[in-house]
Design an enzyme around this catalytic site. Structure first.
Site, PDB file in Angstrom:
ATOM      1  CE1 TYR A 142      -6.462  -7.826  -6.239  1.00 57.61           C
ATOM      2  CE2 TYR A 142      -6.569  -9.012  -4.223  1.00 57.61           C
ATOM      3  CZ  TYR A 142      -6.337  -7.737  -4.916  1.00 57.61           C
ATOM      4  OH  TYR A 142      -6.131  -6.751  -4.373  1.00 57.61           O
ATOM      5  CE  LYS A 166      -7.832  -1.097   5.338  1.00 53.58           C
ATOM      6  NZ  LYS A 166      -8.385  -1.209   4.206  1.00 53.58           N
ATOM      7  NE  ARG A 211      -3.636  -2.200   2.740  1.00 48.94           N
ATOM      8  CZ  ARG A 211      -3.252  -3.480   3.388  1.00 48.94           C
ATOM      9  NH1 ARG A 211      -2.144  -3.468   3.964  1.00 48.94           N
ATOM     10  NH2 ARG A 211      -4.408  -4.167   3.599  1.00 48.94           N
ATOM     11  CG  HIS A 253      -4.891   0.250  -3.858  1.00 52.38           C
ATOM     12  ND1 HIS A 253      -4.000   0.191  -2.774  1.00 52.38           N
ATOM     13  CD2 HIS A 253      -5.762  -0.844  -3.754  1.00 52.38           C
ATOM     14  CE1 HIS A 253      -4.621  -0.761  -1.793  1.00 52.38           C
ATOM     15  NE2 HIS A 253      -5.373  -1.383  -2.545  1.00 52.38           N
ATOM     16  CG  HIS A 272      -6.391  -9.243   1.837  1.00 51.04           C
ATOM     17  ND1 HIS A 272      -6.602  -9.638   0.572  1.00 51.04           N
ATOM     18  CD2 HIS A 272      -6.042  -7.784   1.784  1.00 51.04           C
ATOM     19  CE1 HIS A 272      -6.243  -8.537  -0.345  1.00 51.04           C
ATOM     20  NE2 HIS A 272      -6.090  -7.629   0.359  1.00 51.04           N
ATOM     21  NE  ARG A 323      -3.072  -3.851  -1.107  1.00 52.99           N
ATOM     22  CZ  ARG A 323      -2.687  -4.820  -0.142  1.00 52.99           C
ATOM     23  NH1 ARG A 323      -1.368  -4.873  -0.059  1.00 52.99           N
ATOM     24  NH2 ARG A 323      -3.353  -5.300   0.683  1.00 52.99           N
TER      25      ARG A 323
END
Length: 347
Positions: free
Chosen positions: A329, A229, A204, A294, A320, A297
């Site tokens: 994805y 995050k 990120r 982004h 995640h 990524r």
């Protein structure tokens, strides 16, 4: 001055009035702002009174000063609660701005008397009426739900506050050829290294900017991402090609505190400047897509999936919490789609 802006009342609604010369270019620009209207009576354009629009037109008057004394007190308490729980500065800012909008809307009402019906009224008369996005509505909802969980003597039933239905959007992905062009077009070693590191490690923007030289472990060929995050640490593989580029960059710039520093030593490189780095790369490559950092990524994750990497590993590499987040994805990977033969080919 090309334009001037001020807070106004229009049909009992709080709006921002914008006055500027009769210039077609400026008119086209303001029409692009959601909720922009022309007032024949006031002879000016006016837009929804939101914090985003206030910042856009540099209206520096703080909205919390317009809150009732009770509202300012509750906002301060919420700020203290979020800080004590160690929420990230960005999350605290987002939640406070969202709650400020909600409390400002009901500044004439005792907070203890606010009910679920008022929340519904706010969504109808403020969010939907001004055509705000579902993501903005979701931010407001998150802030309100969390806020009322921390306040006693309220008539709000938290469980009955529902979030808006989220649109199911696919992540934007670039082809490997497009990524290669973007990464190779910069002659500036620092700019090239930053973009390459984002793609090669699936970082990120904030994670890249807060990397420190010691986070690059050349012995184990890994990058340590600290407090990403959700305040989680994780590691990601370091490509030998990136390591060579990093060594070249380090010899030239010799960063002290952060791996990529601003103009002054020891300061964090500006996110806006990093966005400009990408923008210039896109211009040089003549790529017309609205690519953001982004996207790199997203492309990293999709290209890993297409090369046969297990989804569970990709989840760990991206940081995640849920595998459901990573599974998106699979919907943009073309590996399986390319094996499907269209019936059109047999006609």
């Amino acid at each position: 001055m090309i334009w001037s802006a001020k807070l106004i009342k229009h049909r009992e609604d709080n709006r921002i009035g914008v006055v500027f010369e009769n210039d077609q270019k400026l008119i086209r620009r303001i029409k692009m702002i959601s909720g922009a209207r022309w007032s024949q009576q006031k002879k000016l354009w006016h837009i929804p009174d939101t914090l985003e629009n206030r910042k856009r037109f540099k209206i520096m008057q703080k909205q919390d000063l317009e809150l009732s004394p009770q509202g300012r007190e509750h906002l301060a308490k919420f700020d203290q609660w979020l800080s004590a729980k160690r929420y990230s500065p960005n999350t605290i800012k987002t939640y406070l701005e969202a709650l400020r909008s909600f409390l400002f809307f009901f500044k004439e009402k005792d907070i203890a008397e606010i009910t679920n019906d008022d929340v519904l009224y706010f969504n109808t008369k403020h969010i939907l009426k001004n055509n705000f996005s579902a993501s903005y509505q979701n931010q407001i909802t998150s802030a309100v739900k969390l806020y009322f969980k921390t306040v006693r003597d309220t008539k709000i039933d938290i469980e009955k506050i529902h979030r808006p239905k989220k649109p199911k959007l696919l992540p934007n992905v670039l082809s490997k050829e497009e990524v290669k062009n973007i990464l190779e077009v910069h002659s500036n070693v620092k700019h090239k290294t930053m973009l390459c590191l984002i793609y090669s490690c699936g970082l990120r923007c904030s994670e890249l900017l807060h990397l420190r030289p010691m986070d690059i472990d050349s012995k184990r060929n890994i990058v340590l991402i600290k407090q990403g995050k959700g305040k989680k640490d994780r590691i990601t593989p370091l490509s030998p090609k990136i390591l060579n580029l990093l060594r070249m960059y380090y010899q030239l710039y010799k960063p002290k505190t952060y791996l990529f520093e601003g103009k002054e030593a020891g300061t964090v490189y500006s996110p806006r400047s990093l966005q400009s780095v990408l923008k210039h790369a896109l211009e040089k490559c003549n790529i017309q897509k609205p690519v953001t950092l982004h996207w790199l990524r997203h492309s990293y994750a999709t290209h890993l999936l297409e090369s046969g990497t297990d989804l569970r590993y990709i989840q760990e590499l991206l940081g995640h919490n849920s595998s459901r987040t990573t599974e998106i994805y699979t919907h943009v990977s073309t590996k399986s789609l390319q094996q499907i033969k269209s019936p059109f080919d047999d006609l």
